[in-house]
Write a protein that holds these residues in place. Structure first.
Motif: not given
Length: 488
Positions: A269-274, A278-281, A298-305, A358-365
């Motif tokens: 995952f590139s820096g921009d992708s990570v 994060k911004a989306r979450a 950033s890491l929590q957003a990626l791991l949630a993805h 809950e994990v899948v249906g309620n969004g990345l955030g």
């Protein structure tokens, strides 16, 4: 510090009889402790809970060094790496010791600074290429030949402890390295007994080894790694050594069984992708009106993805419970544990749990917020962190199962993108890829590395059941965030 010595190299083979990896030499590198050093190191609860897991294993793919026409090819690489390995081991001399089981009224496990040594293996696999070990695009990588490139396979950490009356049985070393010359690269793999140290200790040793190999303190002008801090941390008034309910350890060891079929893929995952994740979450959390315990990292957003994607790939029912286990570092957070240089284990497992729906249906955030809250609940409360990880463990003594016995609905994240992987230049070029060893493989295991090229990039090496992995690689939402690593 006293000089290291090596015994006579032995010839042999590796790779479970595959014939693809030929051992050229095997030596036990010795490093005695300074005379004033502590002979016995008592293990902390953080160390002891690792007795039932496998050795910590990681390896890096290095470019092929330029050959000197006047030197023997078989000696050129090891002429540089072997002396530096011995020098690094003198700095980390407890890793040349052995685990021992003792105690009269209660069982204890300690690390004795015996200086018996760490194993250094030199091997060749002329039929294996760098692409066989770490390929792009993501695809299933066969366990062979990667398994053959790592030493000390098939051991749990407790297997390396000698019991009284063990007779002629010699316990396994705490540390071993294997240097394998591939057709177009060199693979340097290290295995560390997890009771002796965690990922930070592992990469601290490798960073020191590579620094010394490239002329640290002389030809190399880069800053040296911090000196190791070898004194173990215990809370004030804590019983030392820690008595064990050892029957529980034996019970866990007896649960070993062959691992199920697994497929492994490395996703970059590139820096921009990570940063976009994060911004989306955080934007989703803000729109939901939920007040997070902390900003999603950033890491929590990626791991949630990844968590959401793996739930889909596993086809979990919405009501199925699922968990993500990550680790909170204690270095610099707990008084008495230095921020840099501490040798040993200083991480605490942190579990976020919910339903797959809950994990899948309620969004990345929402998923990222679950991870952020779980970490914040421990990271900001030193007393809670120590109470949960030391006091509670000492009372309950729950040992984690071997990798093959871990729950299939969970994901366990190990390693950290903060570890310096790509700075490990041994004198002829920086790594081009990193791989975890076979003993770290489990259904749902995610190994986190810094991404090749830096800039906030992250690499996730993921192990899943074959059908789940096939669906993960075909998941457009997941793969949209994945990008090719930069060319070496």
């Amino acid at each position: 510090m006293q000089s290291a010595d090596c015994n006579t190299p032995m010839q042999g083979s590796a790779g479970g009889g595959s014939g693809r990896v030929q051992v050229i030499s095997r030596q036990m590198v010795r490093a005695e402790a300074p005379p004033a050093s502590e002979e016995e190191i008592h293990l902390t609860p953080w160390d002891l809970r690792m007795l039932t897991v496998e050795y910590f294993q990681d390896g890096i793919v290095l470019p092929k060094p330029n050959r000197d026409p006047g030197r023997d090819d078989d000696l050129a690489v090891m002429d540089r790496l072997s002396p530096a390995f011995a020098r690094a081991l003198r700095c980390f001399y407890p890793l040349a010791g052995r685990l021992v089981i003792g105690g009269d009224t209660a069982t204890t496990v300690s690390l004795l600074c015996t200086g018996e040594g760490a194993e250094l293996v030199y091997a060749a696999a002329p039929g294996v290429t760098a692409a066989d070990v770490a390929a792009w695009p993501p695809r299933d990588t066969p366990r062979e030949p990667v398994s053959s490139l790592f030493p000390l396979n098939g051991l749990l950490c407790v297997d390396a402890a000698a019991s009284p009356g063990a007779g002629s049985r010699r316990p396994a070393p705490l540390l071993a390295a294997q240097v394998t010359e591939l057709a177009d690269a060199v693979f340097v793999a290290v295995s560390l007994n997890h009771a002796a140290g965690d990922g930070t200790t592992f990469w601290h040793f490798v960073n020191t080894w590579s620094y010394l190999a490239r002329g640290g303190g002389g030809a190399d002008s880069s800053p040296p790694p911090p000196p190791p801090v070898l004194k173990r941390w215990f809370p004030d008034g804590y019983p030392v050594p820690v008595p064990l309910q050892f029957a529980k350890v034996q019970h866990a060891v007896q649960q070993r069984r062959p691992p199920p079929p697994l497929h492994e893929c490395a996703f970059h995952f590139s820096g921009d992708s990570v940063r976009n994740l994060k911004a989306r979450a955080n934007a989703e959390l803000a729109r939901s009106g939920e007040t997070p315990a902390a900003t999603v990292s950033s890491l929590q957003a990626l791991l949630a993805h990844l968590w959401r994607s793996v739930c889909r790939a596993r086809r979990l029912e919405p009501s199925q419970r699922t968990a993500y286990v990550q680790f909170v570092g204690c270095r610099g957070r707990v008084r008495g544990v230095p921020a840099a240089g501490y040798v040993g284990n200083a991480v605490v497992p942190c579990r976020a749990a919910s339903t797959a729906g809950e994990v899948v249906g309620n969004g990345l955030g929402r998923a990222a917020g679950l991870l952020a809250r779980a970490v914040a609940s421990l990271a900001k409360d030193e007393a809670a962190l120590v109470r949960e990880s030391v006091d509670r463990w000492t009372e309950e003594q729950r040992f984690p199962p071997p990798a093959a016995a871990q729950a299939v609905a969970a994901i366990v994240a190990g390693n950290s993108p903060r570890f310096d992987v790509y700075g490990n230049d041994f004198g002829w070029g920086k790594p081009v890829a990193v791989r975890c060893g076979p003993e770290n493989a489990a259904d749902g295991k995610c190994t986190v590395y810094e991404g090749h090229g830096g800039g906030g990039a992250v690499c996730l090496e993921v192990c899943l059941a074959p059908d789940a992995m096939a669906r993960l690689v075909a998941d457009e939402e997941f793969m949209d965030a994945v990008s090719a690593p930069p060319c070496p």
